[in-house]
Design a protein around this motif. Structure first.
Motif, PDB file in Angstrom:
ATOM      1  N   ILE A  20       5.271  56.244  18.916  1.00 22.24           N
ATOM      2  CA  ILE A  20       4.168  55.978  19.844  1.00 22.24           C
ATOM      3  C   ILE A  20       2.832  56.052  19.106  1.00 22.24           C
ATOM      4  O   ILE A  20       1.973  55.174  19.255  1.00 22.24           O
ATOM      5  CB  ILE A  20       4.202  56.966  21.023  1.00 22.24           C
ATOM      6  CG1 ILE A  20       5.424  56.686  21.899  1.00 22.24           C
ATOM      7  CG2 ILE A  20       2.920  56.883  21.841  1.00 22.24           C
ATOM      8  CD1 ILE A  20       5.710  57.759  22.928  1.00 22.24           C
ATOM      9  N   CYS A  21       2.665  57.082  18.296  1.00 18.31           N
ATOM     10  CA  CYS A  21       1.414  57.226  17.525  1.00 18.31           C
ATOM     11  C   CYS A  21       1.199  56.041  16.593  1.00 18.31           C
ATOM     12  O   CYS A  21       0.085  55.526  16.478  1.00 18.31           O
ATOM     13  CB  CYS A  21       1.448  58.525  16.720  1.00 18.31           C
ATOM     14  SG  CYS A  21       1.304  60.011  17.733  1.00 18.31           S
ATOM     15  N   ASP A  22       2.267  55.602  15.921  1.00 20.58           N
ATOM     16  CA  ASP A  22       2.158  54.459  15.019  1.00 20.58           C
ATOM     17  C   ASP A  22       1.759  53.192  15.776  1.00 20.58           C
ATOM     18  O   ASP A  22       0.914  52.419  15.315  1.00 20.58           O
ATOM     19  CB  ASP A  22       3.474  54.227  14.273  1.00 20.58           C
ATOM     20  CG  ASP A  22       3.758  55.302  13.242  1.00 20.58           C
ATOM     21  OD1 ASP A  22       2.829  56.062  12.886  1.00 20.58           O
ATOM     22  OD2 ASP A  22       4.922  55.392  12.793  1.00 20.58           O
ATOM     23  N   ALA A  23       2.370  52.988  16.941  1.00 26.46           N
ATOM     24  CA  ALA A  23       2.064  51.797  17.730  1.00 26.46           C
ATOM     25  C   ALA A  23       0.614  51.818  18.205  1.00 26.46           C
ATOM     26  O   ALA A  23      -0.080  50.797  18.158  1.00 26.46           O
ATOM     27  CB  ALA A  23       3.018  51.697  18.924  1.00 26.46           C
ATOM     28  N   LEU A  28      -5.016  49.901  17.614  1.00 24.55           N
ATOM     29  CA  LEU A  28      -6.424  50.211  17.344  1.00 24.55           C
ATOM     30  C   LEU A  28      -6.930  49.446  16.130  1.00 24.55           C
ATOM     31  O   LEU A  28      -8.057  48.933  16.132  1.00 24.55           O
ATOM     32  CB  LEU A  28      -6.606  51.717  17.132  1.00 24.55           C
ATOM     33  CG  LEU A  28      -6.560  52.573  18.386  1.00 24.55           C
ATOM     34  CD1 LEU A  28      -6.527  54.054  18.010  1.00 24.55           C
ATOM     35  CD2 LEU A  28      -7.742  52.276  19.286  1.00 24.55           C
ATOM     36  N   GLN A  29      -6.105  49.360  15.093  1.00 25.46           N
ATOM     37  CA  GLN A  29      -6.517  48.621  13.901  1.00 25.46           C
ATOM     38  C   GLN A  29      -6.745  47.155  14.220  1.00 25.46           C
ATOM     39  O   GLN A  29      -7.657  46.527  13.678  1.00 25.46           O
ATOM     40  CB  GLN A  29      -5.463  48.744  12.814  1.00 25.46           C
ATOM     41  CG  GLN A  29      -5.453  50.096  12.159  1.00 25.46           C
ATOM     42  CD  GLN A  29      -4.372  50.212  11.093  1.00 25.46           C
ATOM     43  OE1 GLN A  29      -3.477  49.368  10.997  1.00 25.46           O
ATOM     44  NE2 GLN A  29      -4.456  51.255  10.299  1.00 25.46           N
ATOM     45  N   GLN A  30      -5.925  46.599  15.104  1.00 19.06           N
ATOM     46  CA  GLN A  30      -6.081  45.191  15.465  1.00 19.06           C
ATOM     47  C   GLN A  30      -7.326  44.953  16.313  1.00 19.06           C
ATOM     48  O   GLN A  30      -7.985  43.925  16.180  1.00 19.06           O
ATOM     49  CB  GLN A  30      -4.851  44.704  16.233  1.00 19.06           C
ATOM     50  CG  GLN A  30      -3.609  44.623  15.386  1.00 19.06           C
ATOM     51  CD  GLN A  30      -2.364  44.356  16.210  1.00 19.06           C
ATOM     52  OE1 GLN A  30      -2.428  44.201  17.423  1.00 19.06           O
ATOM     53  NE2 GLN A  30      -1.223  44.303  15.536  1.00 19.06           N
ATOM     54  N   SER A  31      -7.657  45.924  17.168  1.00 18.21           N
ATOM     55  CA  SER A  31      -8.767  45.701  18.090  1.00 18.21           C
ATOM     56  C   SER A  31     -10.128  46.115  17.533  1.00 18.21           C
ATOM     57  O   SER A  31     -11.159  45.640  18.014  1.00 18.21           O
ATOM     58  CB  SER A  31      -8.513  46.436  19.415  1.00 18.21           C
ATOM     59  OG  SER A  31      -8.508  47.824  19.211  1.00 18.21           O
ATOM     60  N   LEU A  32     -10.138  46.993  16.545  1.00 19.40           N
ATOM     61  CA  LEU A  32     -11.404  47.441  15.969  1.00 19.40           C
ATOM     62  C   LEU A  32     -11.701  46.662  14.696  1.00 19.40           C
ATOM     63  O   LEU A  32     -10.828  46.477  13.857  1.00 19.40           O
ATOM     64  CB  LEU A  32     -11.349  48.936  15.655  1.00 19.40           C
ATOM     65  CG  LEU A  32     -11.133  49.858  16.844  1.00 19.40           C
ATOM     66  CD1 LEU A  32     -10.951  51.287  16.357  1.00 19.40           C
ATOM     67  CD2 LEU A  32     -12.312  49.774  17.799  1.00 19.40           C
ATOM     68  N   ARG A  33     -12.922  46.232  14.576  1.00 20.73           N
ATOM     69  CA  ARG A  33     -13.304  45.537  13.350  1.00 20.73           C
ATOM     70  C   ARG A  33     -13.434  46.548  12.217  1.00 20.73           C
ATOM     71  O   ARG A  33     -14.024  47.612  12.396  1.00 20.73           O
ATOM     72  CB  ARG A  33     -14.617  44.800  13.537  1.00 20.73           C
ATOM     73  CG  ARG A  33     -14.471  43.547  14.364  1.00 20.73           C
ATOM     74  CD  ARG A  33     -15.770  42.814  14.416  1.00 20.73           C
ATOM     75  NE  ARG A  33     -16.541  43.434  15.518  1.00 20.73           N
ATOM     76  CZ  ARG A  33     -17.835  43.293  15.688  1.00 20.73           C
ATOM     77  NH1 ARG A  33     -18.539  42.575  14.858  1.00 20.73           N
ATOM     78  NH2 ARG A  33     -18.446  43.864  16.693  1.00 20.73           N
TER      79      ARG A  33
END
Length: 60
Positions: A20-23, A28-33
């Motif tokens: 869950i933490c990894d997902a 977050l990495q995909q949504s944050l620049r």
């Protein structure tokens, strides 16, 4: 802390929690620049966290 969770709630195992933490992290990495460049101190702290995560995974 008693009372914080319902007494009939189910516990999740360590592997499920890690997944869950990894997902969440991936989302977050995909949504944050990404920042153009981290300071050397922050980069050092992130590297230390990654190292501790790897070391912790080996011990489980």
């Amino acid at each position: 802390m008693p009372g914080r969770f319902a007494s009939n709630s189910e516990q999740i195992d360590r592997r499920t929690s890690r997944s869950i933490c990894d997902a969440v992290g991936e989302r977050l990495q995909q949504s944050l620049r990404p920042e153009p460049r981290l300071t050397s101190h922050l980069e050092h702290l992130l590297n230390e966290l990654r190292k501790r995560d790897r070391d912790g995974d080996r011990n489980n």
